[in-house]
Scaffold this motif. Structure first.
Motif, mmCIF file in Angstrom:
data_model
loop_
_atom_site.group_PDB
_atom_site.id
_atom_site.type_symbol
_atom_site.label_atom_id
_atom_site.label_comp_id
_atom_site.label_asym_id
_atom_site.label_seq_id
_atom_site.Cartn_x
_atom_site.Cartn_y
_atom_site.Cartn_z
ATOM 1 N N GLY A 1 13.443 5.771 2.661
ATOM 2 C CA GLY A 1 12.181 5.298 3.235
ATOM 3 C C GLY A 1 11.832 5.999 4.543
ATOM 4 N N SER B 1 6.070 2.117 2.561
ATOM 5 C CA SER B 1 7.480 2.500 2.552
ATOM 6 C C SER B 1 8.349 1.365 3.046
ATOM 7 C CB SER B 1 7.698 3.752 3.416
ATOM 8 O OG SER B 1 9.061 4.137 3.393
ATOM 9 N N THR C 1 9.470 4.279 -1.487
ATOM 10 C CA THR C 1 8.375 4.897 -0.743
ATOM 11 C C THR C 1 7.347 5.379 -1.761
ATOM 12 O OG1 THR C 1 9.807 5.607 1.063
ATOM 13 C CG2 THR C 1 7.680 6.727 0.836
#
Length: 516
Positions: A425, A480, A485
């Motif tokens: 992320g 995210s 994400t």
């Protein structure tokens, strides 16, 4: 040194002027009323006196006509009922006074002396009324009547009429003064009460004038109270207009602050952009200069082939960076892009194949579940660059073995490309600026180079993707969290058109939810 105007002084000055105007008006009205009343009353009293003088003259002429042979006979004055102070005289054929006397209350009639007769001389026997001042007796209203050879002058005193008129004037003056005083007090109270809202409006304006508007420090300006903004009164209209003006002033100040903030942020972005661009360009320039210097010295520390290869790599890196900057500049200027019909399904499928060839250590997937071609109108080369930049971003910032999935959707006149991965992320602090230019997770500015010589990231890839998406009337967004994400590229769909053969081939080759 300039001084702020005193609001209380200005209000008091206005109140004074109003009171003066009202007082002058009342004085003029009272004077005019008193004058007209006095004139009418005097005319009435004089008319009444003239009637009495004619009646007395007719009686005197009648009494004198009973003795026509005696020119100086005034015996009729001794008859009962004669008004006090009445005077009478016999005249000859030339109009000269032969005899004259005056009625004295409670006493015999009194002859008039030569001086008094002189004051009565020169009056014709035409029945006209005259005013004469008789010494010692006062002012008289007199007339002369004639019947044959008999001519009689008769007069009555005017002192009662004049005293009555004088008394009336005094009474009217006293009443006018008292009325003016009372009216002045009432007007002062009324004007003071009526000007209170205007005074509060003026106080508000004065308070606003002391606010530091020129420096943009004012936040909330004082408003006129609601009870002083009644549109039914003049002061309320002024208060409402002032509040409306203050609303515009606050809006202008807020807009100015927003503009200043935007300019400040723009300057900060420009300074950061120049610093980042300078750093990105300085690194390959330093490498090129270093290898060129080594080759110029002819040293054995580096092989010429290796030096030329590194110079080419750094030149390619500089060229790519400059081209990216030029592309962003053209997009910022709003230059039109080449426009044509683009099948997003085929475009994304090719981009995923290219990404798989470049990053074999990642797991690449393509998901297509479409009943019709996903067509947009735009520049195919630039749209391909958008997808490639997003896929490259996923490859560069996720560890080996990360699964990256690309999908294409179409609904409600919009075409959506989604690229998601199960990597670590994006840091929350970086997420708001992820599409800004030269935004990098690596704050140390260190770069790893690929075999092709291109830096692992200059911080322009997502900025270019956002600019190209905006130039096509779309937008790019990102969400995210650790483990997921997702980048979403939302573009307007093209109008109804024939399906493109390349899109059909891509869907047939890729299938639905399969790895490529």
């Amino acid at each position: 040194m300039s001084r702020q105007p005193n609001t209380r002084t200005r209000t008091r000055s206005l109140r004074t002027r109003l009171l003066v105007c009202v007082s002058v008006t009342l004085v003029v009205v009272c004077v005019a009323t008193g004058l007209i009343t006095t004139l009418f009353q005097r005319a009435y009293l004089m008319g009444n006196l003239d009637d009495r003088v004619r009646d007395a003259a007719e009686r005197a002429l009648e009494g004198a006509s009973s003795h026509p042979d005696t020119d100086d006979d005034l015996a009729f004055l001794r008859e009962p009922g004669q008004p006090p102070g009445m005077l009478s005289a016999r005249l000859d054929e030339d109009g000269a006074i032969v005899s004259a006397a005056v009625v004295v209350p409670g006493a015999p009639i009194r002859d008039l002396g030569t001086g008094r007769r002189t004051a009565l001389a020169g009056i014709r026997a035409d029945g006209a009324l005259h005013t004469r001042a008789v010494p010692g007796l006062g002012t008289y209203r007199v007339t002369v009547l004639a019947s044959g050879d008999v001519r009689v002058l008769t007069g009555l005193p005017m002192d009662d009429v004049q005293d009555m008129i004088s008394g009336l004037v005094m009474i009217e003056t006293g009443v006018a003064v008292a009325g003016l005083a009372a009216a002045g007090c009432v007007c002062a109270v009324v004007v003071r009460r009526q000007l209170r809202p205007l005074g509060r409006v003026a106080a508000t304006a004065a308070e606003v004038s002391r606010a530091p508007l020129g420096h943009g420090e004012a936040t909330a300006l004082t408003r006129v109270p609601e009870q002083d903004t009644d549109p039914g009164s003049e002061a309320g209209q002024v208060g409402a207009a002032l509040n409306h003006l203050l609303d515009h002033v606050e809006s202008s100040l807020a807009e100015r602050r927003r503009c200043e903030e935007r300019m400040r942020r723009s300057e900060e972005r420009m300074r950061r952009f120049l610093a980042d661009a300078s750093h990105e360009l300085r690194t390959p320039l330093a490498s090129i200069a270093g290898y060129a210097e080594l080759m110029n010295r002819g040293t054995d520390r580096v092989e010429p082939a290796l030096a030329w290869r590194r110079v080419s790599v750094e030149s390619a890196r500089m060229t790519g960076l400059v081209e990216d900057l030029l592309l962003l500049a053209r997009l910022d200027e709003g230059r039109p892009l080449w426009s044509g019909e683009v099948d997003l399904a085929a475009l994304v499928a090719e981009a995923v194949r290219d990404a798989r060839a470049t990053g074999s250590d990642h797991e690449w997937q393509l998901e297509l579940s479409l009943d019709a071609p996903v067509l947009v109108t735009g520049d195919e080369v630039r749209l391909r660059q958008v997808v490639a930049n997003v896929l490259t971003n996923a490859r560069m910032h996720t560890p080996a073995g990360t699964r990256v999935t690309a999908s294409v959707e179409s609904a409600d006149g919009r075409c959506v490309i989604r690229v998601r991965d199960n990597g670590p992320g994006i840091p929350p602090t970086l997420l708001p600026t992820v599409f800004d230019r030269f935004t990098r997770a690596d704050t140390s500015r260190s770069r790893a180079h690929t075999d092709s010589g291109v830096s692992s990231g200059s911080g322009l890839g997502l900025a270019i993707a956002a600019a190209i998406s905006a130039a096509h009337g779309g937008r790019i967004q990102v969400t995210s969290v650790p483990g997921r994400t997702e980048f979403t590229i939302d573009l307007p769909a093209a109008r109804e058109t024939a399906a493109m053969g390349a899109g059909a081939e891509a869907r047939a080759a890729s299938g639905t939810g399969v790895s490529v």
